[in-house]
Design a protein around this motif. Structure first.
Motif, PDB file in Angstrom:
ATOM      1  N   GLY A   1     -14.284  31.199   4.763  1.00 17.71           N
ATOM      2  CA  GLY A   1     -15.206  31.060   5.893  1.00 17.71           C
ATOM      3  C   GLY A   1     -15.008  29.755   6.644  1.00 17.71           C
ATOM      4  O   GLY A   1     -15.981  29.179   7.158  1.00 17.71           O
ATOM      5  N   MET A   2     -13.759  29.264   6.721  1.00 14.36           N
ATOM      6  CA  MET A   2     -13.490  28.034   7.481  1.00 14.36           C
ATOM      7  C   MET A   2     -13.892  28.228   8.933  1.00 14.36           C
ATOM      8  O   MET A   2     -13.631  29.284   9.510  1.00 14.36           O
ATOM      9  CB  MET A   2     -12.003  27.667   7.401  1.00 14.36           C
ATOM     10  CG  MET A   2     -11.569  27.178   6.047  1.00 14.36           C
ATOM     11  SD  MET A   2      -9.785  27.087   5.916  1.00 14.36           S
ATOM     12  CE  MET A   2      -9.526  25.380   6.148  1.00 14.36           C
ATOM     13  N   SER A   3     -14.497  27.171   9.487  1.00 13.66           N
ATOM     14  CA  SER A   3     -15.026  27.328  10.841  1.00 13.66           C
ATOM     15  C   SER A   3     -14.563  26.243  11.812  1.00 13.66           C
ATOM     16  O   SER A   3     -14.916  26.265  12.984  1.00 13.66           O
ATOM     17  CB  SER A   3     -16.560  27.291  10.775  1.00 13.66           C
ATOM     18  OG  SER A   3     -16.992  25.997  10.373  1.00 13.66           O
ATOM     19  N   GLY A   4     -13.812  25.275  11.304  1.00 15.17           N
ATOM     20  CA  GLY A   4     -13.420  24.139  12.140  1.00 15.17           C
ATOM     21  C   GLY A   4     -14.323  22.937  11.928  1.00 15.17           C
ATOM     22  O   GLY A   4     -14.027  21.839  12.392  1.00 15.17           O
ATOM     23  N   ASP A   5     -15.425  23.150  11.204  1.00 15.00           N
ATOM     24  CA  ASP A   5     -16.330  22.037  10.876  1.00 15.00           C
ATOM     25  C   ASP A   5     -15.786  21.347   9.614  1.00 15.00           C
ATOM     26  O   ASP A   5     -15.608  21.996   8.570  1.00 15.00           O
ATOM     27  CB  ASP A   5     -17.743  22.585  10.623  1.00 15.00           C
ATOM     28  CG  ASP A   5     -18.711  21.486  10.191  1.00 15.00           C
ATOM     29  OD1 ASP A   5     -19.304  20.868  11.081  1.00 15.00           O
ATOM     30  OD2 ASP A   5     -18.847  21.256   8.980  1.00 15.00           O
ATOM     31  N   ALA A   6     -15.553  20.053   9.716  1.00 12.17           N
ATOM     32  CA  ALA A   6     -14.866  19.323   8.642  1.00 12.17           C
ATOM     33  C   ALA A   6     -15.580  19.451   7.299  1.00 12.17           C
ATOM     34  O   ALA A   6     -14.954  19.715   6.269  1.00 12.17           O
ATOM     35  CB  ALA A   6     -14.732  17.856   9.038  1.00 12.17           C
ATOM     36  N   GLN A   7     -16.897  19.275   7.321  1.00  7.24           N
ATOM     37  CA  GLN A   7     -17.659  19.302   6.065  1.00  7.24           C
ATOM     38  C   GLN A   7     -17.621  20.695   5.420  1.00  7.24           C
ATOM     39  O   GLN A   7     -17.472  20.834   4.207  1.00  7.24           O
ATOM     40  CB  GLN A   7     -19.105  18.895   6.358  1.00  7.24           C
ATOM     41  CG  GLN A   7     -19.870  18.504   5.117  1.00  7.24           C
ATOM     42  CD  GLN A   7     -21.293  18.069   5.436  1.00  7.24           C
ATOM     43  OE1 GLN A   7     -21.673  17.905   6.590  1.00  7.24           O
ATOM     44  NE2 GLN A   7     -22.089  17.893   4.414  1.00  7.24           N
ATOM     45  N   ASN A   8     -17.761  21.713   6.242  1.00 10.24           N
ATOM     46  CA  ASN A   8     -17.707  23.095   5.754  1.00 10.24           C
ATOM     47  C   ASN A   8     -16.325  23.414   5.191  1.00 10.24           C
ATOM     48  O   ASN A   8     -16.190  23.979   4.098  1.00 10.24           O
ATOM     49  CB  ASN A   8     -18.040  24.034   6.919  1.00 10.24           C
ATOM     50  CG  ASN A   8     -17.829  25.504   6.583  1.00 10.24           C
ATOM     51  OD1 ASN A   8     -18.603  26.096   5.840  1.00 10.24           O
ATOM     52  ND2 ASN A   8     -16.763  26.093   7.114  1.00 10.24           N
ATOM     53  N   ASP A   9     -15.294  23.026   5.923  1.00  9.85           N
ATOM     54  CA  ASP A   9     -13.927  23.453   5.572  1.00  9.85           C
ATOM     55  C   ASP A   9     -13.370  22.722   4.364  1.00  9.85           C
ATOM     56  O   ASP A   9     -12.491  23.241   3.668  1.00  9.85           O
ATOM     57  CB  ASP A   9     -13.002  23.259   6.784  1.00  9.85           C
ATOM     58  CG  ASP A   9     -13.370  24.197   7.922  1.00  9.85           C
ATOM     59  OD1 ASP A   9     -14.360  24.950   7.766  1.00  9.85           O
ATOM     60  OD2 ASP A   9     -12.684  24.182   8.959  1.00  9.85           O
ATOM     61  N   LYS A  10     -13.869  21.506   4.111  1.00  6.27           N
ATOM     62  CA  LYS A  10     -13.350  20.718   2.984  1.00  6.27           C
ATOM     63  C   LYS A  10     -13.519  21.470   1.657  1.00  6.27           C
ATOM     64  O   LYS A  10     -12.663  21.402   0.775  1.00  6.27           O
ATOM     65  CB  LYS A  10     -14.057  19.361   2.930  1.00  6.27           C
ATOM     66  CG  LYS A  10     -13.445  18.414   1.911  1.00  6.27           C
ATOM     67  CD  LYS A  10     -14.082  17.044   1.968  1.00  6.27           C
ATOM     68  CE  LYS A  10     -13.400  16.068   1.026  1.00  6.27           C
ATOM     69  NZ  LYS A  10     -13.302  16.519  -0.348  1.00  6.27           N
ATOM     70  N   VAL A  11     -14.603  22.207   1.533  1.00  4.73           N
ATOM     71  CA  VAL A  11     -14.851  22.972   0.300  1.00  4.73           C
ATOM     72  C   VAL A  11     -13.683  23.925   0.033  1.00  4.73           C
ATOM     73  O   VAL A  11     -13.170  24.024  -1.087  1.00  4.73           O
ATOM     74  CB  VAL A  11     -16.178  23.768   0.420  1.00  4.73           C
ATOM     75  CG1 VAL A  11     -16.415  24.634  -0.805  1.00  4.73           C
ATOM     76  CG2 VAL A  11     -17.344  22.825   0.642  1.00  4.73           C
TER      77      VAL A  11
END
Lengths: 85, 357
Positions: free
Chosen positions: B265-275
């Protein structure tokens, strides 16, 4: 009266979301319910709200609606006699 | 969670891509704005004016996608209708509340009220189909769709149903977009949505919306898209997620190396995508890491679009290059691990297999 009729038709089209219908499509004597515009009980509630909000008329007896909401003309006549705003 | 095999036999999708078509997955349109709305079908082809004026846009979308999925599956009537939605009929909810505030809690509009409840979507689908069987709605923000899917899986497992129509549906209003923007949900500028997830690692994403329906069945047919082999949901895992994923894969008799695509579910948001990038590195899945929000945008039930991407790719035998981190198309994919998280608290894992048609 003619101004009120046009105002009513415009507002009814907007409030009841009558897609594809213009004020020219609604005859002054056309039945609003049943075979005419085909409105239903939820529309009747919307019309009651419209009468109160725009013209300050609060219907006390639900049976009154049968006569008042027969057509645009009957609505306009009732409003012009009873409006408070 | 042990589940019985579930086959995806029909899909209907209305999103920011071409409606009711797989073109959106394999030849998607790109946008240059942080708020993207659905490409609507011509509703007059589906509803009479009398019906159309009584149902809100999100309900129209959902009924159309539901019927499309059912039609593809060849099943006449689902045994269950289950919907996941984060915001429900938010457009009409806003109209109702706005009118309530403006008119000092008087003159409440019945039509907006009727359409403003979250379960209007599932119930209107049932009314339109004349389906009197199980009907339920799940509202759990970013995991609403996954919870609807779990409900269906449990009903299949208990052998209470042989088919289920599961829909994920959400819309984005200008008002709600603005509220989320204030708390940093959306990127300030977006130049190319298709490349956004791969190239951007700042704060915020771009918003989308959509209704995506799946006709699920316990039986495979010649048109089946994919097999849902396993799924699991967990909240605030007490062990590392990598460990959870390994256990999940091994429980299916597979190893991490057997996974062809790690769809995230990567979205381009750094915090979200780091997971996801951390998991990719730790489990040696980096080269197989893929995403789908670059073609559908971010909304609470966007996972439904992700499932659409996974299932359609397995059926077609091609995983599109624009959804892969390395930009290289994959062929002959067999196993897709679909992983989503919401605020790194709620996680969902779904293992999809190619059908042996």
């Amino acid at each position: 009266m003619e101004k009120l009729i046009i105002e009513l038709k415009t507002e009814i089209i907007k409030v009841l979301n009558l897609e594809d219908i213009t004020i020219e499509d609604i005859g002054n004597d056309d039945p609003l319910f049943g075979d005419g515009l085909g409105l239903d009980s939820i529309d009747a509630l919307e019309l009651i709200v419209l009468m109160e909000k725009d013209y300050g008329i609060k219907l006390k007896d639900a049976n009154q609606g049968r006569d008042i909401f027969k057509s645009i003309l009957t609505m306009a006549e009732y409003i012009s006699k009873n409006r408070t705003i | 969670m042990i589940i019985n095999p579930i086959y995806i036999n029909g899909i209907g999708s209305i999103s920011i891509q071409k409606p009711l078509s797989e073109d959106g997955i394999f030849n998607p349109v790109s946008y240059d704005t942080p708020r993207v709305s659905c490409i609507e079908p011509n509703y007059r082809d589906f509803f009479t004016p009398a019906v159309s004026r009584r149902i809100s846009k999100i309900i129209k979308r959902s009924i159309i996608t539901a019927k499309h999925a059912i039609s593809e599956s060849g099943i006449e009537m689902p045994d269950a209708i289950i919907t996941g939605t984060g915001l429900g009929c938010i457009e009409d909810t806003e109209k109702f509340l706005d009118s309530m505030i403006r008119n000092e809690e008087k003159f409440l509009k019945p039509s907006f009220f009727i359409q403003s409840t979250h379960n209007s979507i599932s119930s209107q689908i049932a009314i339109n189909l004349d389906c009197k069987s199980y009907n339920n709605t799940y509202i759990h923000r970013g995991v609403s769709f996954e919870n609807a899917l779990v409900d269906a899986a449990l009903l299949f497992k208990q052998k209470k149903i042989d088919s289920a129509l599961v829909t994920g549906s959400d819309q984005m209003t200008p008002n709600y977009f603005t509220l989320l923007k204030r708390i940093g949900y959306w990127a300030d500028t977006v130049n190319d949505t298709l490349q956004f997830v791969r190239n951007t690692k700042t704060k915020g994403s771009f918003s989308g919306e959509g209704s995506i329906s799946f006709m699920l069945s316990s039986q495979q047919n010649k048109n089946s898209y994919a097999l849902i082999k396993a799924m699991d949901l967990f909240y605030k895992p007490t062990v590392p997620i990598e460990q959870k994923i390994e256990q999940f894969i091994q429980a299916q008799g597979l190893n991490i190396e057997d996974i062809d695509i790690y769809l995230t579910g990567m979205s381009g948001d750094a915090q979200n995508d780091k997971v996801y990038t951390d998991i990719g590195k730790n489990l040696f899945l980096s080269e197989k890491t893929a995403f789908y929000k670059n073609i559908c945008g971010e909304f609470y039930t966007s996972a439904a679009y992700g499932l659409n991407v996974a299932a359609s790719s397995l059926k077609k035998g091609i995983f599109p290059a624009h959804c892969l981190q390395d930009g290289k198309e994959r062929k002959n994919t067999t196993h897709i691990l679909f992983h989503n998280h919401f605020k790194n608290k709620d996680h969902s894992l779904i293992l999809l297999n190619k059908c042996s048609n």
